[in-house]
Every structure is written in structure tokens, then in C-alpha cells.
Scaffold this motif. Sequence first.
Motif, mmCIF file in Angstrom:
data_model
loop_
_atom_site.group_PDB
_atom_site.id
_atom_site.type_symbol
_atom_site.label_atom_id
_atom_site.label_comp_id
_atom_site.label_asym_id
_atom_site.label_seq_id
_atom_site.Cartn_x
_atom_site.Cartn_y
_atom_site.Cartn_z
ATOM 1 N N ASP A 24 33.377 27.722 43.341
ATOM 2 C CA ASP A 24 34.156 28.827 42.781
ATOM 3 C C ASP A 24 34.948 29.530 43.888
ATOM 4 O O ASP A 24 36.106 29.896 43.691
ATOM 5 N N THR A 25 34.334 29.701 45.043
ATOM 6 C CA THR A 25 35.010 30.307 46.192
ATOM 7 C C THR A 25 36.158 29.418 46.637
ATOM 8 O O THR A 25 37.266 29.892 46.927
ATOM 9 N N TRP A 26 35.917 28.101 46.679
ATOM 10 C CA TRP A 26 36.962 27.159 47.068
ATOM 11 C C TRP A 26 38.134 27.213 46.097
ATOM 12 O O TRP A 26 39.306 27.237 46.513
ATOM 13 N N ALA A 27 37.859 27.230 44.782
ATOM 14 C CA ALA A 27 38.919 27.240 43.768
ATOM 15 C C ALA A 27 39.781 28.491 43.889
ATOM 16 O O ALA A 27 41.010 28.426 43.754
ATOM 17 N N LYS A 28 39.163 29.624 44.156
ATOM 18 C CA LYS A 28 39.917 30.867 44.347
ATOM 19 C C LYS A 28 40.814 30.753 45.584
ATOM 20 O O LYS A 28 41.989 31.117 45.549
ATOM 21 N N ALA A 29 40.266 30.226 46.669
ATOM 22 C CA ALA A 29 41.042 30.068 47.907
ATOM 23 C C ALA A 29 42.199 29.097 47.701
ATOM 24 O O ALA A 29 43.285 29.296 48.255
ATOM 25 N N TRP A 30 41.984 28.048 46.899
ATOM 26 C CA TRP A 30 43.042 27.068 46.638
ATOM 27 C C TRP A 30 44.289 27.769 46.092
ATOM 28 O O TRP A 30 45.402 27.503 46.531
ATOM 29 N N LYS A 31 44.110 28.670 45.128
ATOM 30 C CA LYS A 31 45.241 29.403 44.542
ATOM 31 C C LYS A 31 45.724 30.523 45.470
ATOM 32 O O LYS A 31 46.927 30.758 45.596
ATOM 33 N N ASP A 32 44.795 31.227 46.108
ATOM 34 C CA ASP A 32 45.161 32.358 46.974
ATOM 35 C C ASP A 32 45.937 31.935 48.213
ATOM 36 O O ASP A 32 46.697 32.736 48.770
ATOM 37 N N ASP A 33 45.758 30.698 48.653
ATOM 38 C CA ASP A 33 46.463 30.219 49.851
ATOM 39 C C ASP A 33 47.978 30.197 49.659
ATOM 40 O O ASP A 33 48.732 30.274 50.634
ATOM 41 N N ARG A 34 48.430 30.096 48.441
ATOM 42 C CA ARG A 34 49.875 30.034 48.192
ATOM 43 C C ARG A 34 50.580 31.296 48.696
ATOM 44 O O ARG A 34 51.445 31.208 49.571
ATOM 45 N N PRO A 35 50.241 32.484 48.141
ATOM 46 C CA PRO A 35 50.958 33.686 48.593
ATOM 47 C C PRO A 35 50.523 34.194 49.966
ATOM 48 O O PRO A 35 51.271 34.917 50.622
#
Length: 195
Positions: free
Chosen positions: A77-88
Motif C-alpha cells: 500500500d505504501t509502494w502504491a501511494k509512492a508510485w502515484k505521488d512520485d509524479r508531482p
Amino acid sequence: MQHLPKMAVMVLLTVLCIPAIAQKLKLTEGDPGVLKGQQQLNVEFTYDHLSVGKDSEADYIRKKTTEYNNKEAGKGDTWAKAWKDDRPTRYEPKFDSLFNDNGDLKAGNFPDATYTLIFHTTFIEPGFNVGVARKNSYIDAEAIIVETANRDKVVAKITVDNAPGRMMGFDFDTGMRITESYAVAAKKLAKFLQK
């Protein structure tokens, strides 16, 4: 070679057999020459219909989240959040920064600029680094330049293929490798638009 340990030979052969990935930019429509004399370029990023490796992005996230959660509760779950958050927080600022460092036109959040660059990522190869073996990341994208006031007015389209995230050393973090792909794409695109 017979004095080298078998693992070292295998790693050496793996590295030598990996084909070199060279970034290619190609003008497919229009003329970016209208940007000459412009001071600022508004930049927006899109990720619709993104493929990751051999999967759709949704399938990739689902698989990785399950895989990491099975190893350690909550890690996926932490990884999935980081995957999207890395964009901005990583990819987009790095893109703007490297674009600005390699051209006269300043790119970023400039909603009043005459033209907007829509950087649409279509494919991400996240790569990997497990210490004894590694694979570079790369991205494919389409850079679409439109009139900011009339988004239907496409000025130019440029394909960006195989923008590599070549890093040596401690790039164990997926986001770090992919960020480098955006940096390379921005650098090459800024130079391409100056021609």
C-alpha cells in the motif's frame, strides 16, 4: 576468465548482452518553430492509458501491491501511494528543471503562456537493481504542443521513445530510476525544440 567466480562471469555477460537503449525524438506533426521568441512554455503531464512493462498500469499496481503486501503487511500500500505521488513530487519537477537547464525557453506552470506542452507518458519500463543485476528504466511519451487558449489547436507532436534512466550504483528505488528517464527526456526535448 576462468579465474573469475561464476557469478561475476554471469553478471558480466548479462551486462554485455543488454542492448543499448538510445532515446529517439521524432516530429510527427506540425512545426514547433512557433516557439521561437517565446519566453515561457506551460507544461502539463498526462498518464492516460499508460502501460508499465507488459501490463496496463492498473494491473501493474495491483500485482506489485499484492506482492509487497505478501512480504510485509502494508508495504504494498505504501509502494502504491509512492508510485502515484512520485509524479508531482519527482518526475514532473525534474522534467521542468532539466528542460530549463538545456534551453532558452522556460518550462513549468505558466498558465498564461501562449503555448502549452502536454507531456503524455504512454509507457514506463521501471527497470530494477538488485545489486548483482540491474536493468535501466525508460519511458515512451508524446509531447503535444497546443495553443493554451485553444487546446484543440495542435501546433506540433513529437514522439519520445526510449528515454533511458541510466544510473549507476544505488538506484534501488524505482522512483529514482524513472525520475532520471524524465530528466533525460526533458534535456533532449529542450535541445530538439531549439533546433
